[in-house]
Scaffold this motif. Structure first.
Motif, PDB file in Angstrom:
ATOM      1  N   ASP A  42       0.843  -1.203   0.000  1.00 51.79           N
ATOM      2  CA  ASP A  42       0.000   0.000   0.000  1.00 51.79           C
ATOM      3  C   ASP A  42       0.879   1.255   0.000  1.00 51.79           C
ATOM      4  OD1 ASP A  42       0.813  -0.961   2.555  1.00 51.79           O
ATOM      5  OD2 ASP A  42      -0.549   0.445   3.540  1.00 51.79           O
ATOM      6  N   PHE A  43       2.044   1.171  -0.608  1.00 52.32           N
ATOM      7  CA  PHE A  43       2.978   2.298  -0.676  1.00 52.32           C
ATOM      8  C   PHE A  43       3.087   2.741  -2.125  1.00 52.32           C
ATOM      9  CE2 PHE A  43       4.000  -0.082   3.080  1.00 52.32           C
ATOM     10  CZ  PHE A  43       4.310   0.873   4.035  1.00 52.32           C
ATOM     11  N   ILE A  44       3.436   4.013  -2.306  1.00 53.69           N
ATOM     12  CA  ILE A  44       3.636   4.541  -3.658  1.00 53.69           C
ATOM     13  C   ILE A  44       5.082   4.241  -4.045  1.00 53.69           C
ATOM     14  CG2 ILE A  44       3.694   6.702  -5.019  1.00 53.69           C
ATOM     15  CD1 ILE A  44       0.881   6.025  -4.139  1.00 53.69           C
ATOM     16  N   THR A  45       5.323   4.008  -5.325  1.00 52.08           N
ATOM     17  CA  THR A  45       6.681   3.804  -5.828  1.00 52.08           C
ATOM     18  C   THR A  45       7.574   4.982  -5.400  1.00 52.08           C
ATOM     19  OG1 THR A  45       5.701   2.753  -7.760  1.00 52.08           O
ATOM     20  CG2 THR A  45       8.016   3.403  -7.944  1.00 52.08           C
ATOM     21  N   PRO A  46       8.788   4.721  -4.878  1.00 50.08           N
ATOM     22  CA  PRO A  46       9.662   5.824  -4.457  1.00 50.08           C
ATOM     23  C   PRO A  46       9.922   6.855  -5.567  1.00 50.08           C
ATOM     24  CG  PRO A  46      10.518   3.742  -3.669  1.00 50.08           C
ATOM     25  CD  PRO A  46       9.361   3.407  -4.574  1.00 50.08           C
ATOM     26  N   GLU A 207      11.480 -11.893  -1.826  1.00 50.65           N
ATOM     27  CA  GLU A 207      12.804 -11.999  -1.219  1.00 50.65           C
ATOM     28  C   GLU A 207      13.124 -10.898  -0.196  1.00 50.65           C
ATOM     29  OE1 GLU A 207      15.684 -11.031  -4.189  1.00 50.65           O
ATOM     30  OE2 GLU A 207      17.367 -11.417  -2.876  1.00 50.65           O
ATOM     31  N   LYS A 208      12.777  -9.665  -0.532  1.00 49.22           N
ATOM     32  CA  LYS A 208      13.167  -8.541   0.337  1.00 49.22           C
ATOM     33  C   LYS A 208      12.239  -8.395   1.540  1.00 49.22           C
ATOM     34  CE  LYS A 208      16.230  -6.599  -2.626  1.00 49.22           C
ATOM     35  NZ  LYS A 208      17.635  -6.894  -2.461  1.00 49.22           N
ATOM     36  N   LEU A 209      11.111  -9.118   1.521  1.00 47.02           N
ATOM     37  CA  LEU A 209      10.140  -8.933   2.605  1.00 47.02           C
ATOM     38  C   LEU A 209      10.246 -10.093   3.592  1.00 47.02           C
ATOM     39  CD1 LEU A 209       7.098  -7.664   0.475  1.00 47.02           C
ATOM     40  CD2 LEU A 209       8.932  -6.350   1.531  1.00 47.02           C
ATOM     41  N   ILE A 210      11.282 -10.020   4.424  1.00 48.81           N
ATOM     42  CA  ILE A 210      11.507 -11.041   5.452  1.00 48.81           C
ATOM     43  C   ILE A 210      11.665 -10.319   6.785  1.00 48.81           C
ATOM     44  CG2 ILE A 210      13.060 -12.857   6.284  1.00 48.81           C
ATOM     45  CD1 ILE A 210      13.631 -13.658   3.482  1.00 48.81           C
ATOM     46  N   TYR A 240       9.750  -3.060  -4.572  1.00 47.43           N
ATOM     47  CA  TYR A 240       9.874  -1.617  -4.803  1.00 47.43           C
ATOM     48  C   TYR A 240       8.519  -0.938  -4.962  1.00 47.43           C
ATOM     49  CZ  TYR A 240      14.693  -2.983  -5.500  1.00 47.43           C
ATOM     50  OH  TYR A 240      15.948  -3.510  -5.313  1.00 47.43           O
ATOM     51  N   ALA A 241       7.458  -1.609  -4.509  1.00 49.99           N
ATOM     52  CA  ALA A 241       6.108  -1.039  -4.611  1.00 49.99           C
ATOM     53  C   ALA A 241       5.827  -0.596  -6.047  1.00 49.99           C
ATOM     54  CB  ALA A 241       5.928   0.121  -3.628  1.00 49.99           C
ATOM     55  N   GLY A 288      16.823   3.202   1.005  1.00 47.79           N
ATOM     56  CA  GLY A 288      16.138   3.758   2.188  1.00 47.79           C
ATOM     57  C   GLY A 288      14.622   3.641   2.168  1.00 47.79           C
ATOM     58  N   PRO A 289      13.937   4.099   1.085  1.00 44.19           N
ATOM     59  CA  PRO A 289      12.471   4.063   1.100  1.00 44.19           C
ATOM     60  C   PRO A 289      11.934   2.645   1.267  1.00 44.19           C
ATOM     61  CG  PRO A 289      13.289   5.348  -0.785  1.00 44.19           C
ATOM     62  CD  PRO A 289      14.484   4.722  -0.140  1.00 44.19           C
ATOM     63  N   MET A 290      12.634   1.681   0.673  1.00 40.81           N
ATOM     64  CA  MET A 290      12.136   0.316   0.761  1.00 40.81           C
ATOM     65  C   MET A 290      12.366  -0.269   2.155  1.00 40.81           C
ATOM     66  SD  MET A 290      11.163   0.966  -2.047  1.00 40.81           S
ATOM     67  CE  MET A 290       9.765  -0.091  -1.815  1.00 40.81           C
TER      68      MET A 290
END
Ligand SMILES: Cc1ncc(COP(=O)(O)O)c(C=O)c1O
Length: 400
Positions: A42-46, A207-210, A240-241, A288-290
């Protein structure tokens, strides 16, 4: 004679999309529906990624590029595989496609012949069986248990192998369970694949969401033979949304990559050019944003588990999710109970009744091969999530 090919007539429409459509209909009619069905951040792309797409347009990058991907992006993907996963690929082994879903289709289409068996651990992401069927393959399900944390063991895999087994579809971190396999578990599974020469489609999109202590481990790194057997799929949607941009990629042995590149050159040509420039910025830009996004998901996961723990006396249970942004809520103890005279007989009833009476949208586990569960996504705000869980609790308390 049927107008629809046999291949396509075996495919079921996406039930998750059907549930989302129902929830959207209620919302449009002014109902205050909280959706736990979401499959996207539910985030906007950086901003720096959006800027890269704008810059690409301003620079006139509006034409066709190589069908298998922009050379600069393939190079960035090779660097990512090397740095993050310890996988060494040449750019010619990388194919950029319209989302990981497209990469998965390409990988199966290029390798699975009619009658080939493809092993899919259940609960599974509902697209896998449909893609396999579409290619004439036969999905073979390996049912995992809550006790094993919804993870398939090497022994279960060994038992499912037949002379017709062509591929294993392996997804860690997992949708819908949130399970993350350890290196040791993956090595044991790889040993079975090596022994029987089974291709592995490794879907590493989460992969990045652990969260917590687990580490992602790529099955293709186990050995040179495993690297040959593995098609590693990833993409920018979840990390990366960037779900709406449509960009996924895969890496495979040269022979497989070449076949996929040929097929894609006729099926779709290149992924839209400015998205590819944006993906270069995603892979090579600031993280950073991610990292902020992952922190937010971790906090929601913890809060969700805390609230679900309080609901355990009502007959609900779950397996602690280690990654992605989903929880499988085990609710089969409620089957047989009723609300206003209507008996709950499975996960579809459970979701329909929760939507009608509690105004919360969940995804029935039957979509994922697990009718004893319903899936909750925590890709929604903390406030909405808490309110939604309170509504579920009130509904369950009212059951007779
Ligand atoms: C396990 C899994 N793989 C792949 C995808 C597809 O992602 P993409 O948006 O890159 O097509 C999803 C999306 O929900 C997913 O859950």
């Amino acid at each position: 004679m049927s107008k629809i090919s046999q291949r396509v007539s075996t495919i079921s429409p996406s039930m998750t999309l059907a549930m989302s459509a129902k929830a959207a209909e209620l919302k449009a009619a002014g109902e205050n529906v909280i959706s736990f069905g979401v499959g996207e951040p539910d985030f906007i792309t950086p901003a720096h990624i959006i800027q890269a797409a704008k810059d690409a347009l301003d620079a006139g990058h509006t034409k066709y590029v190589a069908a298998a991907g922009l050379p600069a992006l393939k190079k960035a993907v090779c660097k990512k595989f090397k740095q993050d996963n310890g996988l060494d690929y040449e750019p010619s082994q990388i194919i950029i496609s319209n989302g990981a879903k497209h990469s998965i289709f390409n990988a199966v289409f290029a390798t699975v012949d009619p009658g080939d068996e493809v092993i899919i651990p259940a609960p599974y992401w509902l697209t896998y069986p449909e893609v396999v069927k579409c290619c004439g393959g036969v999905p073979v399900y390996v049912y995992t248990t809550r006790q094993s944390g919804f993870k398939m063991t090497a022994a279960q895999l060994e038992e499912a192998v037949t002379p017709k087994t062509k591929m294993l579809i392996f997804n860690s971190p997992n949708n819908p369970t949130g399970a993350v396999y350890s290196e040791e578990e993956i090595r044991a599974i790889a040993a079975v694949c090596e022994k029987h020469d089974i291709l592995v489609l490794a879907d590493e999109i989460y992969e990045k969401l652990i969260y917590g202590g687990q580490k992602h481990f790529s099955i293709g790194t186990v050995s040179p033979k495993m690297k040959e057997l593995t098609i590693t799929v990833n993409g920018v949607s979840k990390s990366y949304a960037m779900t709406g941009w449509r960009l996924g990629y895969l890496a495979a042995a040269p022979e497989i990559a070449k076949a996929i590149a040929s097929f894609q050159s006729h099926a779709t040509s290149n992924v839209n050019t400015m998205t590819q420039y944006a993906a270069v910025a995603a892979l090579e830009g600031p993280t950073g944003p991610m990292e902020e996004m992952v922190k937010a998901f971790a906090a929601r996961r913890d809060r969700m588990m805390e609230m679900l723990d309080n609901m355990k006396p009502l007959g609900l249970d779950y397996v602690k999710p280690e990654g992605a942004f989903y929880v499988m809520l085990v609710c089969d103890k409620l089957y047989g109970k009723s609300f206003e005279g209507k008996v709950i007989s499975g996960s579809m009833d459970m979701c329909e009744m929760l939507l009608a009476h509690a105004k919360v949208a969940l995804t029935p586990g039957v979509c994922f091969g697990a009718d004893d569960c319903v899936r909750l996504s925590y890709a929604l705000s903390m406030e909405e999530m808490e309110e939604g869980l309170r509504r579920i609790e009130a509904f369950v308390k009212a059951l007779k």
